[in-house]
Design a protein around this motif. Structure first.
Motif, PDB file in Angstrom:
ATOM      1  N   PHE A  65       0.574  -0.678  -0.161  1.00  0.00           N
ATOM      2  CA  PHE A  65      -0.384  -0.141   0.076  1.00  0.00           C
ATOM      3  C   PHE A  65       1.098   1.335   0.311  1.00  0.00           C
ATOM      4  O   PHE A  65       0.715   2.296  -0.573  1.00  0.00           O
ATOM      5  N   PRO A  66       1.967   1.712   0.889  1.00  0.00           N
ATOM      6  CA  PRO A  66       2.603   2.794   1.329  1.00  0.00           C
ATOM      7  C   PRO A  66       3.857   2.666   0.018  1.00  0.00           C
ATOM      8  O   PRO A  66       3.754   4.009  -0.621  1.00  0.00           O
ATOM      9  N   TYR A  67       3.928   1.798  -0.598  1.00  0.00           N
ATOM     10  CA  TYR A  67       4.534   1.456  -1.914  1.00  0.00           C
ATOM     11  C   TYR A  67       4.050   2.038  -3.756  1.00  0.00           C
ATOM     12  O   TYR A  67       4.072   3.292  -3.980  1.00  0.00           O
ATOM     13  N   ALA A  68       2.675   1.774  -3.311  1.00  0.00           N
ATOM     14  CA  ALA A  68       1.756   1.832  -4.610  1.00  0.00           C
ATOM     15  C   ALA A  68       1.418   3.010  -5.119  1.00  0.00           C
ATOM     16  O   ALA A  68       1.540   3.781  -5.545  1.00  0.00           O
ATOM     17  N   THR A  69       1.118   3.172  -3.675  1.00  0.00           N
ATOM     18  CA  THR A  69       0.812   4.718  -3.594  1.00  0.00           C
ATOM     19  C   THR A  69       1.275   6.174  -3.819  1.00  0.00           C
ATOM     20  O   THR A  69       1.747   7.397  -4.726  1.00  0.00           O
ATOM     21  N   THR A  70       3.082   5.768  -3.153  1.00  0.00           N
ATOM     22  CA  THR A  70       4.042   6.318  -3.688  1.00  0.00           C
ATOM     23  C   THR A  70       4.552   6.413  -5.227  1.00  0.00           C
ATOM     24  O   THR A  70       4.915   7.474  -6.055  1.00  0.00           O
ATOM     25  N   VAL A  71       4.167   5.411  -5.580  1.00  0.00           N
ATOM     26  CA  VAL A  71       4.905   5.472  -6.987  1.00  0.00           C
ATOM     27  C   VAL A  71       3.858   5.967  -7.920  1.00  0.00           C
ATOM     28  O   VAL A  71       4.162   6.199  -8.748  1.00  0.00           O
ATOM     29  N   ALA A  72       2.694   6.271  -7.349  1.00  0.00           N
ATOM     30  CA  ALA A  72       1.539   6.656  -8.291  1.00  0.00           C
ATOM     31  C   ALA A  72       1.725   8.134  -8.460  1.00  0.00           C
ATOM     32  O   ALA A  72       1.351   8.986  -9.470  1.00  0.00           O
ATOM     33  N   LEU A  73       2.114   8.469  -7.356  1.00  0.00           N
ATOM     34  CA  LEU A  73       2.095   9.728  -6.408  1.00  0.00           C
ATOM     35  C   LEU A  73       3.807  10.931  -7.083  1.00  0.00           C
ATOM     36  O   LEU A  73       3.712  11.593  -8.251  1.00  0.00           O
ATOM     37  N   PHE A  74       4.473   9.690  -7.410  1.00  0.00           N
ATOM     38  CA  PHE A  74       5.986  10.418  -7.958  1.00  0.00           C
ATOM     39  C   PHE A  74       6.162   9.666  -9.009  1.00  0.00           C
ATOM     40  O   PHE A  74       6.491  10.159 -10.273  1.00  0.00           O
ATOM     41  N   GLY A  75       6.127   8.630  -8.947  1.00  0.00           N
ATOM     42  CA  GLY A  75       6.831   7.154 -10.620  1.00  0.00           C
ATOM     43  C   GLY A  75       5.994   7.606 -11.491  1.00  0.00           C
ATOM     44  O   GLY A  75       6.314   7.502 -12.525  1.00  0.00           O
ATOM     45  N   GLY A  76       4.672   7.520 -11.401  1.00  0.00           N
ATOM     46  CA  GLY A  76       3.780   7.252 -12.047  1.00  0.00           C
ATOM     47  C   GLY A  76       4.009   8.835 -13.401  1.00  0.00           C
ATOM     48  O   GLY A  76       3.291   8.829 -14.475  1.00  0.00           O
ATOM     49  N   THR A  77       3.897  10.117 -12.160  1.00  0.00           N
ATOM     50  CA  THR A  77       3.902  11.082 -12.853  1.00  0.00           C
ATOM     51  C   THR A  77       5.133  11.791 -13.097  1.00  0.00           C
ATOM     52  O   THR A  77       5.287  12.497 -14.089  1.00  0.00           O
ATOM     53  N   ALA A  78       6.734  10.360 -12.910  1.00  0.00           N
ATOM     54  CA  ALA A  78       7.502  11.080 -14.059  1.00  0.00           C
ATOM     55  C   ALA A  78       7.470  11.573 -15.283  1.00  0.00           C
ATOM     56  O   ALA A  78       7.768  12.778 -15.583  1.00  0.00           O
ATOM     57  N   GLU A  79       6.684  10.587 -15.577  1.00  0.00           N
ATOM     58  CA  GLU A  79       7.290  11.483 -17.111  1.00  0.00           C
ATOM     59  C   GLU A  79       6.440  12.194 -17.593  1.00  0.00           C
ATOM     60  O   GLU A  79       6.644  13.198 -18.999  1.00  0.00           O
ATOM     61  N   TYR A  80       5.507  12.530 -17.224  1.00  0.00           N
ATOM     62  CA  TYR A  80       4.279  13.459 -17.048  1.00  0.00           C
ATOM     63  C   TYR A  80       5.057  14.752 -17.155  1.00  0.00           C
ATOM     64  O   TYR A  80       5.301  15.994 -17.700  1.00  0.00           O
ATOM     65  N   VAL A  81       5.573  14.920 -15.687  1.00  0.00           N
ATOM     66  CA  VAL A  81       6.336  16.146 -14.939  1.00  0.00           C
ATOM     67  C   VAL A  81       7.930  16.453 -16.320  1.00  0.00           C
ATOM     68  O   VAL A  81       7.920  17.329 -16.614  1.00  0.00           O
ATOM     69  N   ALA A  82       8.387  15.031 -17.027  1.00  0.00           N
ATOM     70  CA  ALA A  82       9.810  16.002 -17.305  1.00  0.00           C
ATOM     71  C   ALA A  82       8.885  16.597 -18.820  1.00  0.00           C
ATOM     72  O   ALA A  82       9.840  16.935 -19.055  1.00  0.00           O
TER      73      ALA A  82
END
Length: 432
Positions: free
Chosen positions: A374-391
């Motif tokens: 749960f904490p891993y998936a939540t953090t990945v959703a907020l930071f990993g999943g948006t990395a490409e979009y932010v870039a």
């Protein structure tokens, strides 16, 4: 009361079978998940025909991020299921969900055929896959950590990212074969991009077979906690310090991982100016090196300590990220670009190879899968999943270097957590 660690399975044959079964599904799931990213260069126009290439990629990256937003739900659902019904049952279910999403993407018509319904169906398929992948990491990490001998946990943990990268390599290899030998760029954009999703659905059958024949871990079978506390969110939140450790460690690793794997192919095409074929070749070579680096780092962590490896990653990552990405932006030779990416991935392997076992060691068996997932998936959703979009947003605004500093800051957060966290080799709940 602390007891002697139970080494399970106790023969090389059983160990190999369990590691293979626990990790091969991870390979298939990450193949399916990554196929979306590497083939989006070709199917972006099928679902979003209007706009320039960057705008189309932004739309597909947005859907990529939506899939990530489902990962916390998947982490909760699959983590709870694994702690209550068993690691084996949850691992099998996660593969089924991922393959179902791939089948939907394989056959969904494009925008020209059904209009706005096409991207809506694509979103729903990615949401289903997001649920699957959200629970896969924590459950696989729990399973591999529970079957590992106490003195080789780093090495066993490394297989999770070995199979993750191997799944990415298979997706890239299929793209390379289709690009260079079988289909024209027009055919790939018209219908060829559907092939890898069909392959993923077929590969899932073998993973389902292997996981159905897994042996359940001793830790789960011998768990004596009450049914009320197994997979309980309220029980998990009692470990607030451990949850903060997982979030902090994940922030730096997930942004770096998705930058140098999922986004890098687009970066090479859209920023560095390489052709799609060259970008695919560069990425494949770099990922092969990254895969073997996992095993090396896993072995080193068993010898020199997991906390020490995490600190080394944080220091080296902060020092090298901006210079490497800046030079990569202006790289005009295939081997220069490949070398820069490999350096970054070797540094990253110091973290990815052992992050799963460090997280699993934070929790008792009755909430271990949920506590990791749960904490891993939540953090990945907020930071990993948006990395490409932010870039891509930084690129579109004309300030690509802003993202380089953003990544460096994320790695800095993980470094602080690595320095201040308890050493799990001395304080591991895996031995309780």
């Amino acid at each position: 009361m602390a007891i002697e660690h139970y080494t399970y399975p106790n023969t090389f044959k059983n160990q190999f079978k369990s590691v293979l079964g626990g990790s091969v599904g991870n390979l298939v799931e990450w193949y399916d998940w990554y196929a979306y990213s590497v083939f989006s260069l070709y199917f972006a126009s099928a679902f979003f025909p209007e706009g320039d290439q960057t705008a189309q990629l932004l739309n597909t990256a947005g859907i990529f991020a939506i899939g990530f937003l489902m990962r916390p739900f998947g982490g909760w659902l699959m983590g709870m299921y694994a702690d209550r019904k068993g690691r084996k049952a949850a691992l099998t279910l996660s593969v089924l969900l991922m393959s179902a999403g791939s089948l939907v993407i394989t056959f969904v018509p494009g925008y020209k055929q059904i209009g706005i319904v096409a991207p809506i169906i694509l979103v729903l398929a990615r949401m289903l896959q997001g649920i699957s992948i959200g629970g896969e990491y924590g459950t696989a990490a729990t399973y591999l950590s529970e079957i590992a001998p106490s003195n080789r946990r780093g090495f066993y943990s490394s297989f999770q990212y070995v199979t993750t990268i191997l799944g990415q390599l298979i997706a890239l290899s299929i793209l390379l074969v289709l690009q260079r030998y079988l289909l024209s760029p027009e055919q790939l954009s018209d219908w060829g991009w559907r092939i890898p999703f069909a392959v993923g659905a077929i590969l899932a059958l073998s993973a389902i077979y292997l996981r159905r024949n897994l042996s359940e871990t001793h830790s789960f079978r011998s768990e004596t906690a009450t049914e009320k506390t197994k997979g309980s969110m309220s029980e998990m939140f009692k470990f607030s310090r451990e949850l903060r450790v997982i979030v902090g460690l994940t922030i730096g690793s997930t942004v770096a991982f998705y930058t140098f794997t999922a986004y890098m192919q687009k970066f090479l095409v859209n920023t560095s100016g390489f052709s799609k074929n060259d970008a695919t070749t560069i990425t494949i070579i770099a990922l092969v090196a990254f895969m073997f680096a996992q095993l090396i780092s896993g072995v080193l962590s068993d010898k020199y300590g997991r906390k020490n490896m995490m600190i080394c990653y944080g220091v080296l990552g902060m020092l090298t990220t901006v210079p490497i990405l800046t030079n990569l932006e202006h790289a005009n030779h295939i081997w220069l670009a490949t070398s820069l990416i490999i350096i970054s991935l070797f540094i990253l392997s110091m973290c990815t190879s052992i992050s799963a076992i460090i997280k699993a060691e934070q929790f008792p068996a009755n909430i271990r899968s949920l506590g990791v997932s749960f904490p891993y998936a939540t953090t990945v959703a907020l930071f990993g999943g948006t990395a490409e979009y932010v870039a891509l947003l930084c690129k579109q605004s004309g300030h690509a270097n802003y993202f380089y500093w953003y990544l460096t800051a994320c790695i800095g957060v993980s470094l602080i957590v690595s320095i201040t966290m308890r050493d799990t080799e001395k304080f591991s709940r895996m031995n309780e």
